[in-house]
Motif scaffolding. Structure first.
Motif: not given
Length: 614
Positions: A427-443
Protein backbone atom coordinates in the motif's frame (compact mmCIF):
# COMPACT_ATOMS: atom_id res chain seq x y z
CA UNK A 1 7.69 -10.80 35.50
CA UNK A 2 7.84 -9.95 31.81
CA UNK A 3 11.04 -10.74 29.97
CA UNK A 4 10.83 -7.48 28.04
CA UNK A 5 12.24 -4.22 29.27
CA UNK A 6 9.14 -2.03 29.49
CA UNK A 7 10.88 1.16 28.43
CA UNK A 8 11.85 -0.34 25.09
CA UNK A 9 8.78 -2.46 24.30
CA UNK A 10 7.78 -0.28 21.35
CA UNK A 11 11.25 0.73 20.26
CA UNK A 12 12.23 0.00 16.69
CA UNK A 13 15.29 -2.22 16.47
CA UNK A 14 18.11 -1.19 14.17
CA UNK A 15 17.94 -3.84 11.40
CA UNK A 16 21.63 -3.49 10.46
CA UNK A 17 22.64 -4.09 14.08
CA UNK A 18 20.31 -7.08 14.26
CA UNK A 19 21.85 -8.52 11.09
CA UNK A 20 25.35 -8.08 12.53
CA UNK A 21 24.40 -9.86 15.75
CA UNK A 22 22.63 -12.62 13.82
CA UNK A 23 25.71 -13.24 11.67
CA UNK A 24 27.77 -13.49 14.86
CA UNK A 25 25.29 -15.89 16.49
CA UNK A 26 25.22 -18.11 13.38
CA UNK A 27 29.01 -18.22 13.38
CA UNK A 28 29.28 -19.04 17.09
CA UNK A 29 26.48 -21.63 17.10
CA UNK A 30 27.50 -23.03 13.71
CA UNK A 31 23.80 -22.90 12.88
CA UNK A 32 22.36 -20.79 10.07
CA UNK A 33 18.88 -20.99 11.60
CA UNK A 34 19.67 -19.31 14.93
CA UNK A 35 17.99 -15.94 15.55
CA UNK A 36 18.77 -12.93 17.74
CA UNK A 37 16.24 -11.00 19.78
CA UNK A 38 16.21 -8.23 22.38
CA UNK A 39 14.95 -8.87 25.90
CA UNK A 40 15.43 -7.40 29.35
CA UNK A 41 18.05 -10.07 30.19
CA UNK A 42 20.45 -11.91 27.93
CA UNK A 43 20.16 -15.70 27.60
CA UNK A 44 19.86 -18.44 25.00
CA UNK A 45 16.42 -19.90 24.29
CA UNK A 46 17.00 -23.51 23.13
CA UNK A 47 13.32 -24.07 22.33
CA UNK A 48 13.06 -21.26 19.77
CA UNK A 49 16.79 -21.32 18.94
CA UNK A 50 17.11 -17.62 19.79
CA UNK A 51 20.02 -15.77 21.38
CA UNK A 52 18.52 -12.94 23.44
CA UNK A 53 20.65 -9.87 24.10
CA UNK A 54 19.81 -7.22 26.68
CA UNK A 55 18.08 -3.95 25.90
CA UNK A 56 19.76 -2.34 28.90
CA UNK A 57 23.00 -1.79 26.97
CA UNK A 58 21.34 0.51 24.46
CA UNK A 59 21.24 4.33 24.64
CA UNK A 60 24.54 4.60 26.51
CA UNK A 61 27.02 7.34 25.79
CA UNK A 62 30.82 7.04 25.85
CA UNK A 63 30.69 3.27 25.36
CA UNK A 64 30.72 0.92 22.38
CA UNK A 65 27.16 -0.44 22.44
CA UNK A 66 27.92 -2.93 19.66
CA UNK A 67 30.65 -4.54 21.75
CA UNK A 68 28.28 -4.83 24.71
CA UNK A 69 25.62 -6.51 22.58
CA UNK A 70 28.20 -8.76 20.93
CA UNK A 71 29.41 -9.79 24.40
CA UNK A 72 25.83 -10.77 25.32
CA UNK A 73 25.60 -12.68 22.05
CA UNK A 74 28.87 -14.51 22.79
CA UNK A 75 27.82 -15.45 26.34
CA UNK A 76 24.41 -16.61 25.15
CA UNK A 77 25.54 -18.53 22.07
CA UNK A 78 28.54 -20.24 23.68
CA UNK A 79 27.49 -20.33 27.32
CA UNK A 80 24.55 -22.71 27.02
CA UNK A 81 26.82 -25.64 26.16
CA UNK A 82 28.52 -25.27 29.56
CA UNK A 83 25.25 -25.29 31.50
CA UNK A 84 23.87 -28.44 33.15
CA UNK A 85 20.07 -28.18 33.15
CA UNK A 86 19.71 -30.81 35.86
CA UNK A 87 21.65 -28.45 38.14
CA UNK A 88 18.96 -25.83 37.56
CA UNK A 89 16.37 -28.31 38.81
CA UNK A 90 18.47 -28.93 41.92
CA UNK A 91 18.82 -25.16 42.39
CA UNK A 92 15.06 -24.62 42.47
CA UNK A 93 14.61 -27.56 44.81
CA UNK A 94 17.30 -26.20 47.14
CA UNK A 95 15.83 -22.69 47.24
CA UNK A 96 12.90 -23.98 49.27
CA UNK A 97 15.25 -24.60 52.19
CA UNK A 98 16.13 -20.89 52.47
CA UNK A 99 14.13 -17.94 53.73
CA UNK A 100 15.38 -15.72 50.90
CA UNK A 101 15.12 -17.78 47.68
CA UNK A 102 15.45 -14.83 45.26
CA UNK A 103 18.83 -13.96 46.73
CA UNK A 104 19.92 -17.59 46.46
CA UNK A 105 18.94 -17.95 42.80
CA UNK A 106 20.66 -14.72 41.77
CA UNK A 107 23.74 -15.60 43.76
CA UNK A 108 24.00 -18.88 41.85
CA UNK A 109 23.55 -17.14 38.49
CA UNK A 110 26.20 -14.54 39.38
CA UNK A 111 28.65 -17.32 40.19
CA UNK A 112 27.69 -19.42 37.15
CA UNK A 113 28.07 -16.49 34.75
CA UNK A 114 31.57 -15.84 36.10
CA UNK A 115 32.48 -19.51 35.57
CA UNK A 116 31.06 -19.64 32.04
CA UNK A 117 32.70 -16.33 31.11
CA UNK A 118 36.12 -17.67 32.07
CA UNK A 119 35.56 -20.89 30.12
CA UNK A 120 34.64 -18.91 27.01
CA UNK A 121 37.68 -16.63 27.40
CA UNK A 122 39.90 -19.70 27.64
CA UNK A 123 38.32 -21.44 24.64
CA UNK A 124 37.96 -18.28 22.51
CA UNK A 125 40.60 -15.69 23.51
CA UNK A 126 39.45 -13.40 20.70
CA UNK A 127 36.23 -12.71 22.63
CA UNK A 128 38.17 -10.91 25.40
CA UNK A 129 37.87 -7.46 23.82
CA UNK A 130 34.07 -7.73 23.90
CA UNK A 131 33.69 -9.36 27.30
CA UNK A 132 36.12 -6.88 28.90
CA UNK A 133 33.96 -3.98 27.72
CA UNK A 134 30.89 -5.65 29.20
CA UNK A 135 32.69 -6.28 32.50
CA UNK A 136 33.88 -2.68 32.77
CA UNK A 137 30.37 -1.36 32.17
CA UNK A 138 28.96 -3.81 34.74
CA UNK A 139 31.55 -2.55 37.26
CA UNK A 140 30.44 1.04 36.63
CA UNK A 141 26.75 0.08 36.95
CA UNK A 142 27.48 -1.82 40.13
CA UNK A 143 29.25 1.17 41.72
CA UNK A 144 26.35 3.43 40.79
CA UNK A 145 23.80 1.02 42.30
CA UNK A 146 25.80 0.65 45.52
CA UNK A 147 25.98 4.44 45.84
CA UNK A 148 22.21 4.65 45.41
CA UNK A 149 21.34 1.87 47.88
CA UNK A 150 23.63 3.28 50.55
CA UNK A 151 20.99 5.97 50.98
CA UNK A 152 18.18 3.40 51.27
CA UNK A 153 17.32 0.72 53.82
CA UNK A 154 17.74 -2.32 51.56
CA UNK A 155 20.59 -4.36 53.10
CA UNK A 156 19.76 -7.50 51.07
CA UNK A 157 20.25 -5.85 47.69
CA UNK A 158 23.27 -4.00 49.02
CA UNK A 159 24.87 -7.25 50.23
CA UNK A 160 24.37 -8.84 46.81
CA UNK A 161 25.89 -5.81 45.08
CA UNK A 162 28.93 -5.90 47.36
CA UNK A 163 29.47 -9.57 46.49
CA UNK A 164 29.06 -8.78 42.78
CA UNK A 165 31.54 -5.92 43.13
CA UNK A 166 34.15 -8.24 44.68
CA UNK A 167 33.71 -10.83 41.90
CA UNK A 168 33.75 -8.32 39.02
CA UNK A 169 36.85 -6.56 40.34
CA UNK A 170 38.63 -9.79 41.40
CA UNK A 171 39.10 -8.18 44.81
CA UNK A 172 37.74 -10.20 47.74
CA UNK A 173 39.89 -8.70 50.48
CA UNK A 174 38.08 -5.35 50.23
CA UNK A 175 34.65 -6.96 50.45
CA UNK A 176 32.27 -5.28 52.88
CA UNK A 177 28.64 -5.81 53.87
CA UNK A 178 25.99 -3.90 55.84
CA UNK A 179 26.40 -6.52 58.58
CA UNK A 180 29.07 -7.42 61.12
CA UNK A 181 32.67 -8.04 60.18
CA UNK A 182 32.42 -11.77 60.95
CA UNK A 183 30.22 -12.23 57.88
CA UNK A 184 32.70 -10.29 55.76
CA UNK A 185 35.62 -12.46 56.87
CA UNK A 186 33.69 -15.66 56.08
CA UNK A 187 32.81 -14.41 52.61
CA UNK A 188 36.39 -13.29 51.99
CA UNK A 189 37.49 -16.79 52.94
CA UNK A 190 35.14 -18.72 50.65
CA UNK A 191 34.60 -16.46 47.60
CA UNK A 192 38.06 -17.20 46.08
CA UNK A 193 36.79 -20.76 45.48
CA UNK A 194 35.00 -19.28 42.47
CA UNK A 195 38.27 -19.71 40.52
CA UNK A 196 38.22 -23.48 41.02
CA UNK A 197 34.76 -24.16 39.55
CA UNK A 198 34.61 -26.68 36.72
CA UNK A 199 30.89 -27.39 36.38
CA UNK A 200 27.40 -26.06 37.11
CA UNK A 201 27.28 -28.43 40.08
CA UNK A 202 30.37 -26.72 41.50
CA UNK A 203 28.67 -23.33 41.09
CA UNK A 204 25.63 -24.61 42.95
CA UNK A 205 27.72 -26.05 45.75
CA UNK A 206 29.51 -22.74 46.23
CA UNK A 207 26.19 -20.86 46.17
CA UNK A 208 24.83 -23.22 48.85
CA UNK A 209 27.96 -22.73 50.96
CA UNK A 210 27.70 -18.95 50.77
CA UNK A 211 23.94 -18.95 51.28
CA UNK A 212 24.27 -21.00 54.46
CA UNK A 213 26.50 -18.21 55.78
CA UNK A 214 24.45 -15.23 54.52
CA UNK A 215 20.83 -16.36 54.99
CA UNK A 216 20.66 -15.93 58.80
CA UNK A 217 21.72 -12.27 58.48
CA UNK A 218 19.03 -11.28 55.95
CA UNK A 219 15.68 -9.90 57.08
CA UNK A 220 13.94 -9.67 53.70
CA UNK A 221 14.41 -10.99 50.20
CA UNK A 222 15.78 -8.98 47.27
CA UNK A 223 13.71 -6.22 45.69
CA UNK A 224 15.36 -6.22 42.27
CA UNK A 225 16.42 -8.79 39.72
CA UNK A 226 19.99 -8.42 38.44
CA UNK A 227 20.45 -11.90 36.93
CA UNK A 228 17.88 -14.11 35.28
CA UNK A 229 17.32 -17.83 34.74
CA UNK A 230 14.66 -18.71 32.10
CA UNK A 231 13.44 -21.70 34.12
CA UNK A 232 10.17 -22.14 32.22
CA UNK A 233 12.01 -22.23 28.88
CA UNK A 234 14.52 -24.76 30.20
CA UNK A 235 11.68 -26.99 31.44
CA UNK A 236 9.97 -26.77 28.06
CA UNK A 237 13.25 -27.59 26.32
CA UNK A 238 13.64 -30.77 28.36
CA UNK A 239 10.13 -31.83 27.36
CA UNK A 240 10.82 -31.12 23.70
CA UNK A 241 14.14 -32.96 23.90
CA UNK A 242 12.48 -35.96 25.54
CA UNK A 243 9.72 -36.00 22.91
CA UNK A 244 12.31 -35.89 20.14
CA UNK A 245 14.16 -38.83 21.70
CA UNK A 246 10.87 -40.74 21.95
CA UNK A 247 10.08 -39.88 18.34
CA UNK A 248 13.50 -41.10 17.21
CA UNK A 249 12.97 -44.37 19.08
CA UNK A 250 9.55 -44.66 17.45
CA UNK A 251 11.09 -44.05 14.03
CA UNK A 252 13.61 -46.82 14.63
CA UNK A 253 10.88 -49.18 15.87
CA UNK A 254 8.69 -48.49 12.82
CA UNK A 255 11.63 -49.05 10.49
CA UNK A 256 12.50 -52.34 12.20
CA UNK A 257 8.86 -53.45 12.04
CA UNK A 258 8.72 -52.52 8.36
CA UNK A 259 11.86 -54.54 7.67
CA UNK A 260 10.35 -57.53 9.49
CA UNK A 261 7.17 -57.32 7.41
CA UNK A 262 9.18 -57.09 4.20
CA UNK A 263 11.25 -60.07 5.29
CA UNK A 264 8.12 -62.13 6.02
CA UNK A 265 6.58 -61.19 2.67
CA UNK A 266 9.79 -62.10 0.89
CA UNK A 267 9.89 -65.46 2.61
CA UNK A 268 6.21 -66.03 1.86
CA UNK A 269 6.73 -65.35 -1.85
CA UNK A 270 9.70 -67.67 -1.90
CA UNK A 271 8.17 -70.57 0.04
CA UNK A 272 4.57 -70.84 -1.08
CA UNK A 273 1.87 -69.01 -3.05
CA UNK A 274 -0.61 -69.90 -0.30
CA UNK A 275 1.43 -68.08 2.32
CA UNK A 276 1.66 -65.06 0.02
CA UNK A 277 -2.12 -64.95 -0.19
CA UNK A 278 -2.38 -65.23 3.59
CA UNK A 279 -0.03 -62.30 4.16
CA UNK A 280 -1.69 -60.04 1.64
CA UNK A 281 -5.35 -60.98 2.04
CA UNK A 282 -5.62 -62.39 5.54
CA UNK A 283 -8.22 -61.06 7.97
CA UNK A 284 -5.67 -59.32 10.19
CA UNK A 285 -3.69 -57.65 7.43
CA UNK A 286 -3.85 -53.93 6.69
CA UNK A 287 -5.51 -53.80 3.31
CA UNK A 288 -5.03 -50.70 1.16
CA UNK A 289 -8.29 -48.83 0.66
CA UNK A 290 -9.20 -46.90 -2.43
CA UNK A 291 -9.06 -43.44 -0.77
CA UNK A 292 -5.88 -44.01 1.28
CA UNK A 293 -3.19 -41.37 0.71
CA UNK A 294 0.24 -42.74 -0.10
CA UNK A 295 2.90 -41.67 2.39
CA UNK A 296 5.56 -39.15 1.41
CA UNK A 297 9.20 -38.89 2.41
CA UNK A 298 8.56 -35.53 4.07
CA UNK A 299 5.71 -36.80 6.26
CA UNK A 300 6.28 -36.58 10.02
CA UNK A 301 6.07 -40.02 11.63
CA UNK A 302 4.10 -38.61 14.56
CA UNK A 303 1.58 -37.18 12.09
CA UNK A 304 1.30 -40.52 10.35
CA UNK A 305 0.50 -42.28 13.60
CA UNK A 306 -2.33 -39.80 14.09
CA UNK A 307 -3.61 -40.42 10.56
CA UNK A 308 -2.36 -37.09 9.18
CA UNK A 309 0.07 -36.17 6.43
CA UNK A 310 1.70 -32.90 5.49
CA UNK A 311 -0.17 -30.02 7.10
CA UNK A 312 0.95 -27.26 4.73
CA UNK A 313 -0.02 -26.75 1.10
CA UNK A 314 2.71 -27.01 -1.49
CA UNK A 315 4.10 -23.61 -2.46
CA UNK A 316 4.32 -23.32 -6.24
CA UNK A 317 6.00 -20.95 -8.66
CA UNK A 318 4.30 -19.56 -11.76
CA UNK A 319 5.18 -22.72 -13.71
CA UNK A 320 3.60 -25.02 -11.12
CA UNK A 321 6.92 -26.23 -9.69
CA UNK A 322 6.94 -27.08 -6.00
CA UNK A 323 9.35 -24.65 -4.30
CA UNK A 324 8.29 -25.37 -0.70
CA UNK A 325 11.84 -26.35 0.24
CA UNK A 326 13.26 -23.01 -0.95
CA UNK A 327 10.95 -20.37 0.55
CA UNK A 328 12.80 -20.16 3.86
CA UNK A 329 11.90 -20.78 7.49
CA UNK A 330 10.32 -17.34 7.97
CA UNK A 331 7.87 -18.06 5.14
CA UNK A 332 6.79 -21.58 6.06
CA UNK A 333 3.17 -20.50 6.69
CA UNK A 334 2.78 -18.46 3.53
CA UNK A 335 0.41 -19.35 0.72
CA UNK A 336 1.59 -18.32 -2.74
CA UNK A 337 -1.35 -17.14 -4.85
CA UNK A 338 -0.70 -16.45 -8.53
CA UNK A 339 -2.83 -13.86 -10.25
CA UNK A 340 -2.95 -13.01 -13.95
CA UNK A 341 -3.26 -9.36 -14.98
CA UNK A 342 -6.09 -8.60 -17.38
CA UNK A 343 -5.96 -5.20 -19.05
CA UNK A 344 -9.06 -3.42 -20.33
CA UNK A 345 -9.41 -1.05 -23.32
CA UNK A 346 -9.17 1.95 -21.00
CA UNK A 347 -5.86 0.65 -19.66
CA UNK A 348 -4.58 0.28 -23.23
CA UNK A 349 -4.99 4.03 -23.65
CA UNK A 350 -3.41 4.63 -20.22
CA UNK A 351 -0.41 2.54 -21.27
CA UNK A 352 0.13 4.57 -24.42
CA UNK A 353 -0.04 7.80 -22.44
CA UNK A 354 2.59 6.60 -19.97
CA UNK A 355 4.72 5.19 -22.78
CA UNK A 356 4.75 8.53 -24.62
CA UNK A 357 6.30 10.16 -21.55
CA UNK A 358 9.33 7.82 -21.63
CA UNK A 359 9.63 7.29 -25.41
CA UNK A 360 12.69 9.52 -25.62
CA UNK A 361 14.61 7.45 -23.05
CA UNK A 362 13.52 4.22 -24.76
CA UNK A 363 14.76 5.37 -28.20
CA UNK A 364 18.06 6.67 -26.82
CA UNK A 365 18.76 3.48 -24.93
CA UNK A 366 17.89 1.21 -27.87
CA UNK A 367 20.09 3.27 -30.21
CA UNK A 368 23.07 2.95 -27.86
CA UNK A 369 22.67 -0.81 -27.55
CA UNK A 370 22.04 -1.33 -31.28
CA UNK A 371 25.15 0.67 -32.18
CA UNK A 372 27.18 -1.39 -29.74
CA UNK A 373 25.80 -4.60 -31.20
CA UNK A 374 26.47 -3.37 -34.73
CA UNK A 375 30.03 -2.48 -33.81
CA UNK A 376 30.45 -5.90 -32.22
CA UNK A 377 29.18 -7.61 -35.38
CA UNK A 378 31.17 -5.62 -37.91
CA UNK A 379 34.43 -5.04 -36.10
CA UNK A 380 37.39 -7.26 -36.75
CA UNK A 381 40.41 -8.15 -34.70
CA UNK A 382 43.71 -7.09 -36.24
CA UNK A 383 47.39 -7.84 -35.64
CA UNK A 384 46.88 -11.55 -34.95
CA UNK A 385 49.42 -14.34 -35.28
CA UNK A 386 47.06 -16.34 -37.49
CA UNK A 387 43.88 -15.85 -39.47
CA UNK A 388 43.20 -14.03 -42.72
CA UNK A 389 46.15 -12.29 -44.35
CA UNK A 390 45.96 -8.51 -44.14
CA UNK A 391 46.59 -6.30 -47.17
CA UNK A 392 48.85 -4.11 -45.04
CA UNK A 393 52.05 -6.16 -45.36
CA UNK A 394 54.46 -3.38 -44.42
CA UNK A 395 54.27 -4.49 -40.78
CA UNK A 396 55.82 -7.80 -41.80
CA UNK A 397 59.07 -5.92 -42.38
CA UNK A 398 58.74 -3.31 -39.63
CA UNK A 399 57.17 -5.28 -36.79
CA UNK A 400 59.22 -7.93 -34.99
CA UNK A 401 56.08 -9.83 -33.96
CA UNK A 402 55.09 -10.41 -37.63
CA UNK A 403 51.38 -10.05 -36.72
CA UNK A 404 49.82 -9.42 -40.15
CA UNK A 405 46.63 -11.48 -39.85
CA UNK A 406 43.06 -10.59 -38.85
CA UNK A 407 39.73 -12.27 -37.99
CA UNK A 408 36.18 -11.04 -38.53
CA UNK A 409 33.87 -11.17 -35.53
CA UNK A 410 30.60 -13.08 -35.67
CA UNK A 411 28.09 -11.89 -38.26
CA UNK A 412 25.11 -12.20 -35.93
CA UNK A 413 25.06 -11.13 -32.30
CA UNK A 414 22.42 -11.74 -29.67
CA UNK A 415 22.47 -10.73 -26.01
CA UNK A 416 22.38 -13.92 -23.95
CA UNK A 417 20.63 -12.44 -20.91
CA UNK A 418 17.27 -12.42 -19.17
CA UNK A 419 15.78 -9.98 -16.69
CA UNK A 420 13.14 -10.20 -14.01
CA UNK A 421 11.58 -7.14 -12.41
CA UNK A 422 9.97 -7.54 -8.98
CA UNK A 423 7.68 -4.70 -7.98
CA UNK A 424 6.72 -4.05 -4.37
CA UNK A 425 2.93 -3.73 -4.61
CA UNK A 426 2.34 -2.83 -0.95
CA UNK A 427 0.00 0.00 0.00
CA UNK A 428 2.88 2.39 0.69
CA UNK A 429 3.72 2.35 -3.06
CA UNK A 430 0.33 3.86 -3.92
CA UNK A 431 1.64 7.44 -4.16
CA UNK A 432 4.41 6.31 -6.51
CA UNK A 433 2.44 3.92 -8.72
CA UNK A 434 2.23 6.12 -11.84
CA UNK A 435 5.96 6.92 -11.85
CA UNK A 436 6.73 3.29 -11.09
CA UNK A 437 4.69 2.21 -14.10
CA UNK A 438 6.73 4.59 -16.29
CA UNK A 439 9.89 2.90 -15.08
CA UNK A 440 8.37 -0.50 -15.79
CA UNK A 441 7.39 0.57 -19.32
CA UNK A 442 10.91 1.84 -20.01
CA UNK A 443 12.25 -1.47 -18.77
CA UNK A 444 9.76 -3.56 -20.77
CA UNK A 445 9.80 -1.67 -24.06
CA UNK A 446 13.59 -1.54 -24.22
CA UNK A 447 14.02 -5.26 -23.62
CA UNK A 448 11.13 -6.16 -25.90
CA UNK A 449 12.55 -4.18 -28.84
CA UNK A 450 15.97 -5.71 -28.22
CA UNK A 451 14.34 -9.17 -28.25
CA UNK A 452 15.46 -9.97 -24.71
CA UNK A 453 13.12 -12.22 -22.76
CA UNK A 454 12.10 -10.81 -19.41
CA UNK A 455 9.44 -11.04 -16.73
CA UNK A 456 7.53 -8.71 -14.37
CA UNK A 457 5.88 -9.70 -11.10
CA UNK A 458 4.16 -7.51 -8.52
CA UNK A 459 4.12 -8.95 -5.00
CA UNK A 460 2.13 -8.17 -1.85
CA UNK A 461 0.73 -9.87 1.24
CA UNK A 462 -2.91 -9.84 2.28
CA UNK A 463 -2.40 -8.14 5.64
CA UNK A 464 -6.03 -8.42 6.69
CA UNK A 465 -6.21 -12.12 5.84
CA UNK A 466 -2.89 -13.06 7.48
CA UNK A 467 -2.48 -14.73 10.86
CA UNK A 468 0.25 -16.69 12.64
CA UNK A 469 -0.31 -19.85 10.60
CA UNK A 470 -1.55 -18.54 7.27
CA UNK A 471 -0.16 -15.61 5.28
CA UNK A 472 -1.63 -15.27 1.77
CA UNK A 473 0.89 -13.72 -0.63
CA UNK A 474 -0.31 -12.49 -4.01
CA UNK A 475 2.06 -12.67 -6.99
CA UNK A 476 0.58 -10.79 -9.93
CA UNK A 477 2.17 -12.03 -13.15
CA UNK A 478 2.14 -8.79 -15.12
CA UNK A 479 4.52 -9.82 -17.93
CA UNK A 480 5.06 -13.60 -18.22
CA UNK A 481 8.43 -14.73 -19.54
CA UNK A 482 7.12 -16.64 -22.55
CA UNK A 483 4.95 -13.69 -23.73
CA UNK A 484 7.36 -10.86 -22.88
CA UNK A 485 8.11 -10.08 -26.56
CA UNK A 486 4.42 -9.96 -27.43
CA UNK A 487 3.13 -6.38 -27.78
CA UNK A 488 -0.40 -7.44 -26.81
CA UNK A 489 0.69 -8.17 -23.23
CA UNK A 490 2.25 -4.74 -22.61
CA UNK A 491 -0.99 -3.11 -21.47
CA UNK A 492 -0.89 -5.24 -18.30
CA UNK A 493 1.61 -2.79 -16.82
CA UNK A 494 -1.09 -0.12 -16.65
CA UNK A 495 -3.55 -2.55 -15.08
CA UNK A 496 -1.83 -3.92 -11.96
CA UNK A 497 -2.97 -2.67 -8.54
CA UNK A 498 -1.28 -2.34 -5.16
CA UNK A 499 -2.05 -4.59 -2.18
CA UNK A 500 -1.19 -4.22 1.50
CA UNK A 501 2.09 -5.61 2.90
CA UNK A 502 5.40 -6.73 1.38
CA UNK A 503 7.31 -9.94 2.18
CA UNK A 504 10.44 -9.22 0.17
CA UNK A 505 12.44 -12.30 1.15
CA UNK A 506 9.73 -14.65 -0.12
CA UNK A 507 9.35 -12.73 -3.38
CA UNK A 508 13.10 -12.80 -4.05
CA UNK A 509 13.26 -16.54 -3.33
CA UNK A 510 10.31 -17.27 -5.65
CA UNK A 511 11.77 -15.10 -8.42
CA UNK A 512 15.18 -16.69 -7.94
CA UNK A 513 13.89 -20.24 -8.33
CA UNK A 514 12.17 -19.22 -11.57
CA UNK A 515 15.29 -17.49 -12.90
CA UNK A 516 17.39 -20.57 -12.20
CA UNK A 517 15.33 -22.44 -14.80
CA UNK A 518 15.99 -19.89 -17.57
CA UNK A 519 18.52 -20.99 -20.24
CA UNK A 520 20.32 -17.63 -20.56
CA UNK A 521 23.84 -17.27 -19.16
CA UNK A 522 23.33 -13.80 -17.66
CA UNK A 523 20.42 -13.43 -15.20
CA UNK A 524 19.37 -10.20 -13.54
CA UNK A 525 16.82 -9.61 -10.80
CA UNK A 526 15.81 -5.99 -10.17
CA UNK A 527 13.53 -5.04 -7.28
CA UNK A 528 11.48 -1.84 -7.06
CA UNK A 529 10.64 -1.11 -3.41
CA UNK A 530 10.03 1.83 -1.11
CA UNK A 531 10.88 0.50 2.34
CA UNK A 532 12.01 -2.34 4.52
CA UNK A 533 10.20 -5.70 4.43
CA UNK A 534 6.93 -5.50 6.36
CA UNK A 535 4.42 -8.33 6.76
CA UNK A 536 2.76 -10.45 9.45
CA UNK A 537 5.37 -11.58 12.02
CA UNK A 538 8.02 -10.42 9.57
CA UNK A 539 9.08 -6.91 10.54
CA UNK A 540 12.18 -7.95 12.51
CA UNK A 541 13.15 -11.26 10.92
CA UNK A 542 12.21 -10.03 7.45
CA UNK A 543 15.43 -8.04 7.20
CA UNK A 544 17.51 -11.16 7.82
CA UNK A 545 15.33 -13.32 5.57
CA UNK A 546 15.63 -10.87 2.66
CA UNK A 547 19.38 -10.57 3.18
CA UNK A 548 19.74 -14.38 3.14
CA UNK A 549 17.58 -14.65 0.01
CA UNK A 550 19.81 -12.16 -1.83
CA UNK A 551 22.97 -14.01 -0.80
CA UNK A 552 21.58 -17.34 -2.01
CA UNK A 553 20.81 -15.91 -5.46
CA UNK A 554 24.21 -14.28 -5.75
CA UNK A 555 25.80 -17.66 -5.02
CA UNK A 556 23.73 -19.00 -7.94
CA UNK A 557 25.25 -16.27 -10.21
CA UNK A 558 22.05 -14.23 -10.34
CA UNK A 559 22.73 -10.50 -10.18
CA UNK A 560 20.38 -8.78 -7.70
CA UNK A 561 19.82 -5.01 -7.58
CA UNK A 562 17.40 -2.99 -5.47
CA UNK A 563 15.99 0.36 -6.61
CA UNK A 564 14.67 2.13 -3.52
CA UNK A 565 12.02 4.71 -4.37
CA UNK A 566 10.99 7.52 -2.02
CA UNK A 567 9.09 10.75 -2.43
CA UNK A 568 11.15 12.33 0.36
CA UNK A 569 14.75 12.47 1.48
CA UNK A 570 15.89 9.01 2.61
CA UNK A 571 17.40 8.98 6.11
CA UNK A 572 20.82 7.45 6.68
CA UNK A 573 19.61 4.61 8.90
CA UNK A 574 17.25 3.41 6.16
CA UNK A 575 20.03 3.64 3.58
CA UNK A 576 22.33 1.62 5.83
CA UNK A 577 19.69 -1.09 6.29
CA UNK A 578 19.04 -1.42 2.55
CA UNK A 579 22.78 -1.47 1.84
CA UNK A 580 23.24 -4.23 4.39
CA UNK A 581 20.48 -6.28 2.76
CA UNK A 582 21.74 -5.88 -0.81
CA UNK A 583 25.48 -5.49 -0.07
CA UNK A 584 25.65 -2.04 -1.68
CA UNK A 585 23.94 -3.22 -4.89
CA UNK A 586 21.19 -0.66 -4.45
CA UNK A 587 20.17 2.66 -5.95
CA UNK A 588 18.28 5.33 -4.01
CA UNK A 589 15.75 7.46 -5.88
CA UNK A 590 14.58 10.52 -3.95
CA UNK A 591 11.55 11.51 -6.01
CA UNK A 592 9.63 8.89 -7.96
CA UNK A 593 9.54 11.16 -11.02
CA UNK A 594 13.28 10.55 -11.39
CA UNK A 595 12.84 6.79 -11.77
CA UNK A 596 12.98 6.65 -15.61
CA UNK A 597 16.17 8.73 -15.63
CA UNK A 598 17.70 6.23 -13.17
CA UNK A 599 16.60 3.09 -15.00
CA UNK A 600 17.95 4.21 -18.38
CA UNK A 601 21.66 4.35 -17.42
CA UNK A 602 21.33 1.29 -15.21
CA UNK A 603 19.82 -0.83 -17.96
CA UNK A 604 22.35 0.52 -20.44
CA UNK A 605 25.24 -0.40 -18.15
CA UNK A 606 23.89 -3.92 -17.52
CA UNK A 607 23.31 -4.59 -21.21
CA UNK A 608 26.72 -3.28 -22.26
CA UNK A 609 28.33 -5.26 -19.46
CA UNK A 610 26.54 -8.37 -20.75
CA UNK A 611 28.00 -7.80 -24.21
CA UNK A 612 31.52 -7.68 -22.77
CA UNK A 613 31.07 -11.17 -21.35
CA UNK A 614 31.20 -12.71 -24.82
Amino acid sequence: MSDKFILFNDEKIDPSLLMTLTDLAELLCEDEHVKVNFKKFSYYDPVENIVNVSFKWKHRSNVDVKKLLKADCILGALGFQYLNLSTIDELYESKETYQHPKFFIQLFQLIEEFRVKNLILKARPITKKFIDVRTSVKIADNASQIKFYLTKTVPTDLTFLYIEQAILNDNFLSLQTPFESHLESLLQQHLPKIYDLTSSDDSLNLAILLMDIIDPYLKQDMLNEYYYIPKIIYDEYKIVKKNNETKNQLDVAVMEQSEQVKSKQSQAKTNSPYLETEVQDGQNSNQARENDRQGEASDDITELTLGKGKSQKNQLDALGNDISDYVGEENQYTEIIWKKTNATNDQQQAYQTLKNEVNTEIRQLINVINKSVEHKENSRRNQLAKGKLSRQLVKYFTDDSKRIFYKDDQKSYQLDATFMLLVDASYSMEDKIEETKKGMILFHETLKQLHIYHEMIAFSEDGFGADDYHQPNIFEHIIPYENSLNANISNNIAAYQNGEDNRDGLAIRVAGEMLKLRPQKQKFLIIFSDGEPSAHNYEQNGIIDTHDAVLLLRKANIFVINIFISQNKIDESTKLTIKNIYNDYCIFVEGAQLLPSIIKPLLQKLLLQTMKQY
